[in-house]
Structure formats: C-alpha cells, structure tokens
Motif scaffolding. Structure first.
Motif, PDB file in Angstrom:
ATOM      1  N   ILE A  31       0.833  -1.203   0.000  1.00  0.00           N
ATOM      2  CA  ILE A  31       0.000   0.000   0.000  1.00  0.00           C
ATOM      3  C   ILE A  31       0.867   1.253   0.000  1.00  0.00           C
ATOM      4  O   ILE A  31       0.583   2.219  -0.711  1.00  0.00           O
ATOM      5  CB  ILE A  31      -0.963  -0.005   1.212  1.00  0.00           C
ATOM      6  CG1 ILE A  31      -2.022  -1.090   1.024  1.00  0.00           C
ATOM      7  CG2 ILE A  31      -1.609   1.358   1.407  1.00  0.00           C
ATOM      8  CD1 ILE A  31      -2.889  -1.326   2.224  1.00  0.00           C
ATOM      9  N   LEU A  32       1.939   1.233   0.771  1.00  0.00           N
ATOM     10  CA  LEU A  32       2.840   2.383   0.829  1.00  0.00           C
ATOM     11  C   LEU A  32       3.492   2.648  -0.528  1.00  0.00           C
ATOM     12  O   LEU A  32       3.566   3.788  -0.986  1.00  0.00           O
ATOM     13  CB  LEU A  32       3.915   2.144   1.902  1.00  0.00           C
ATOM     14  CG  LEU A  32       4.795   3.322   2.260  1.00  0.00           C
ATOM     15  CD1 LEU A  32       3.956   4.439   2.842  1.00  0.00           C
ATOM     16  CD2 LEU A  32       5.856   2.890   3.250  1.00  0.00           C
ATOM     17  N   VAL A  33       3.932   1.591  -1.196  1.00  0.00           N
ATOM     18  CA  VAL A  33       4.551   1.737  -2.516  1.00  0.00           C
ATOM     19  C   VAL A  33       3.538   2.259  -3.533  1.00  0.00           C
ATOM     20  O   VAL A  33       3.836   3.162  -4.316  1.00  0.00           O
ATOM     21  CB  VAL A  33       5.171   0.394  -2.977  1.00  0.00           C
ATOM     22  CG1 VAL A  33       5.545   0.436  -4.441  1.00  0.00           C
ATOM     23  CG2 VAL A  33       6.387   0.053  -2.131  1.00  0.00           C
ATOM     24  N   LEU A  34       2.336   1.706  -3.536  1.00  0.00           N
ATOM     25  CA  LEU A  34       1.302   2.157  -4.471  1.00  0.00           C
ATOM     26  C   LEU A  34       0.915   3.618  -4.215  1.00  0.00           C
ATOM     27  O   LEU A  34       0.676   4.377  -5.158  1.00  0.00           O
ATOM     28  CB  LEU A  34       0.072   1.256  -4.389  1.00  0.00           C
ATOM     29  CG  LEU A  34       0.254  -0.168  -4.926  1.00  0.00           C
ATOM     30  CD1 LEU A  34      -1.000  -0.985  -4.681  1.00  0.00           C
ATOM     31  CD2 LEU A  34       0.622  -0.149  -6.391  1.00  0.00           C
ATOM     32  N   THR A  35       0.874   4.016  -2.952  1.00  0.00           N
ATOM     33  CA  THR A  35       0.571   5.409  -2.621  1.00  0.00           C
ATOM     34  C   THR A  35       1.673   6.335  -3.128  1.00  0.00           C
ATOM     35  O   THR A  35       1.398   7.409  -3.665  1.00  0.00           O
ATOM     36  CB  THR A  35       0.396   5.577  -1.101  1.00  0.00           C
ATOM     37  OG1 THR A  35      -0.660   4.719  -0.666  1.00  0.00           O
ATOM     38  CG2 THR A  35       0.071   7.010  -0.732  1.00  0.00           C
ATOM     39  N   ALA A  36       2.923   5.926  -2.967  1.00  0.00           N
ATOM     40  CA  ALA A  36       4.044   6.738  -3.454  1.00  0.00           C
ATOM     41  C   ALA A  36       3.996   6.877  -4.973  1.00  0.00           C
ATOM     42  O   ALA A  36       4.215   7.964  -5.513  1.00  0.00           O
ATOM     43  CB  ALA A  36       5.375   6.117  -3.015  1.00  0.00           C
ATOM     44  N   SER A  95       0.498  11.945  -9.695  1.00  0.00           N
ATOM     45  CA  SER A  95      -0.336  13.122  -9.464  1.00  0.00           C
ATOM     46  C   SER A  95       0.496  14.403  -9.511  1.00  0.00           C
ATOM     47  O   SER A  95       0.082  15.401 -10.104  1.00  0.00           O
ATOM     48  CB  SER A  95      -1.024  12.998  -8.106  1.00  0.00           C
ATOM     49  OG  SER A  95      -1.775  14.145  -7.827  1.00  0.00           O
ATOM     50  N   LYS A  96       1.676  14.393  -8.897  1.00  0.00           N
ATOM     51  CA  LYS A  96       2.546  15.581  -8.914  1.00  0.00           C
ATOM     52  C   LYS A  96       2.996  15.891 -10.330  1.00  0.00           C
ATOM     53  O   LYS A  96       3.029  17.056 -10.734  1.00  0.00           O
ATOM     54  CB  LYS A  96       3.757  15.369  -8.016  1.00  0.00           C
ATOM     55  CG  LYS A  96       4.767  16.490  -8.084  1.00  0.00           C
ATOM     56  CD  LYS A  96       5.234  16.913  -6.753  1.00  0.00           C
ATOM     57  CE  LYS A  96       6.294  17.983  -6.777  1.00  0.00           C
ATOM     58  NZ  LYS A  96       6.026  19.125  -7.575  1.00  0.00           N
ATOM     59  N   SER A  97       3.348  14.873 -11.097  1.00  0.00           N
ATOM     60  CA  SER A  97       3.763  15.089 -12.483  1.00  0.00           C
ATOM     61  C   SER A  97       2.629  15.702 -13.304  1.00  0.00           C
ATOM     62  O   SER A  97       2.854  16.629 -14.086  1.00  0.00           O
ATOM     63  CB  SER A  97       4.194  13.770 -13.125  1.00  0.00           C
ATOM     64  OG  SER A  97       5.307  13.240 -12.459  1.00  0.00           O
TER      65      SER A  97
END
Length: 108
Positions: free
Chosen positions: A44-49, A55-57
């Motif tokens: 979950i942490l990797v997918l969120t990152a 999203s930032k891009s």
C-alpha cells in the motif's frame, strides 16, 4: 519433507489469493499474520508513493500549460494593440493624402 510453496494467483482485481501448500509431519509452516500485515502495508505504501508521483507530475504539467496559455493570451492582446495602432496610422495617412491637412498625421 517439503517446504512452503507460495502460489500467487493474479486475477482481474489484482492478487486474489495466496495459497500455502505445506507438507510436514511435525509442524505446519505459513506466513505469520504480522508478516502478512507488514507486507500488505508495504504494498500500500509503494502504491501510494507511485500515485503521488503521478499526481505531482500531472499537476506540474498542468501548471506549465496554464503558464503557456496565459503567455499566449498576453501576446495576442499585444498583437491586437499593434494592429489597432497600425490601422489608426493608415487611416491618418490616408486622410492626410486626401485632404493635405496635417491634423490627420497626429497620434490618435
């Protein structure tokens, strides 16, 4: 004695199940619940990152597009002003040529 074999099954929605096949005479081995929870948390942490990076891009790209769009409108406005001034100068020149009055040559 056979050891633990992990068989991941990938389905339409992602990992649907993990089956543990164990054969042991003395004790069964398997994934402890702590390891399973920590693994799930890591995924979950990797997918969120990854989602945050995407999203930032996209947001940065959108900001760049808006900046370029604002510059385009600024240039178009300046060109319209130049065109207006040229039309006024041509009109004044035409009036001077026809009437020979220098009043037409002054800036409007």
């Amino acid at each position: 004695m056979l050891t633990v074999i992990l068989v991941p099954y990938l389905g339409i929605l992602g990992i649907e199940a993990i089956r543990l096949l164990t054969v042991s005479k003395h004790m069964q081995q398997g994934i402890r619940i702590n390891q399973f929870v920590m693994g799930g948390f890591g995924i979950i942490l990797v997918l969120t990152a990854i989602g945050s990076f995407i999203s930032k891009s996209a947001t940065d790209s959108l900001v760049d597009s808006v900046t370029l769009l604002n510059h385009t409108y600024s240039v178009k406005f300046s060109l319209k002003e130049i065109e207006k001034n040229l039309v006024d100068a041509e009109t004044g020149q035409r009036g001077f040529i026809i009437t020979k009055k220098s009043d037409y040559l002054r800036a409007l």
